[in-house]
Design an enzyme around this catalytic site. Sequence first.
Site, PDB file in Angstrom:
ATOM      1  N   HIS A  73       0.829  -1.207   0.000  1.00 24.55           N
ATOM      2  CA  HIS A  73       0.000   0.000   0.000  1.00 24.55           C
ATOM      3  C   HIS A  73       0.864   1.257   0.000  1.00 24.55           C
ATOM      4  O   HIS A  73       1.891   1.319   0.664  1.00 24.55           O
ATOM      5  CB  HIS A  73      -0.941   0.003   1.213  1.00 24.55           C
ATOM      6  CG  HIS A  73      -2.112  -0.887   1.014  1.00 24.55           C
ATOM      7  ND1 HIS A  73      -3.332  -0.429   0.604  1.00 24.55           N
ATOM      8  CD2 HIS A  73      -2.238  -2.219   1.117  1.00 24.55           C
ATOM      9  CE1 HIS A  73      -4.160  -1.435   0.476  1.00 24.55           C
ATOM     10  NE2 HIS A  73      -3.509  -2.547   0.784  1.00 24.55           N
ATOM     11  N   GLN A  94      -8.118   8.041  -2.940  1.00 32.25           N
ATOM     12  CA  GLN A  94      -7.523   9.199  -2.282  1.00 32.25           C
ATOM     13  C   GLN A  94      -8.201  10.496  -2.743  1.00 32.25           C
ATOM     14  O   GLN A  94      -8.462  11.386  -1.935  1.00 32.25           O
ATOM     15  CB  GLN A  94      -6.010   9.244  -2.508  1.00 32.25           C
ATOM     16  CG  GLN A  94      -5.283   8.141  -1.743  1.00 32.25           C
ATOM     17  CD  GLN A  94      -3.788   8.369  -1.609  1.00 32.25           C
ATOM     18  OE1 GLN A  94      -3.311   9.499  -1.588  1.00 32.25           O
ATOM     19  NE2 GLN A  94      -3.038   7.282  -1.477  1.00 32.25           N
ATOM     20  N   ALA A 128      -9.067   2.869   5.046  1.00 29.35           N
ATOM     21  CA  ALA A 128     -10.077   2.860   3.989  1.00 29.35           C
ATOM     22  C   ALA A 128     -10.683   4.250   3.961  1.00 29.35           C
ATOM     23  O   ALA A 128     -11.461   4.610   4.832  1.00 29.35           O
ATOM     24  CB  ALA A 128     -11.130   1.794   4.269  1.00 29.35           C
TER      25      ALA A 128
END
Length: 171
Positions: A73, A94, A128
């Site tokens: 990630h 994002q 998340a």
Amino acid sequence: MALFSTCRPSEQTKDQFIETFGGVYEHSPWVAETAFGNGLDAAFDDQDTLHLRMSNVLNEADDAKKMQVVLAHPDLAGRAAQLGELTAESTTEQASAGIDECTPEEFARFTEYNHRYKAKFQFPFIMAVKGANRHLILSAFETRLENDLTTEFDTAIGEINKIALFRLRDL
């Protein structure tokens, strides 16, 4: 029950399944491959059922395999984002949280928190972010920097599984 609108996983070949679902877990197609290898029937055409199967694959993996997924990630508002090097999924996620709209001061805070977090835990901060905003994310950074390693590793795995569910629901 929410069926996939673009495919029926139970009708896919292994290659088709990995092509469709290999990116659900960031740069970790082995999760999809393992989920497929455990056998799929029509029940797995439901998003939540497939998510449960795939999250169980990750949850049951050894810590080294889990760490590979965690390390795959990117940093939130990190260098990869600024250079446009994120996966399409990460870019969308994002941006949906407004990270691409940060002020210079907010980017500086993200940079500082990313450095502090990685120095403490040796892996990137994972959250998340769908449905969140940059202010909530910065607040979560502050809170989670106080966690111990075990708590934060478990939190990261939980957040990765949430990200996977969001990605499955987008298919």
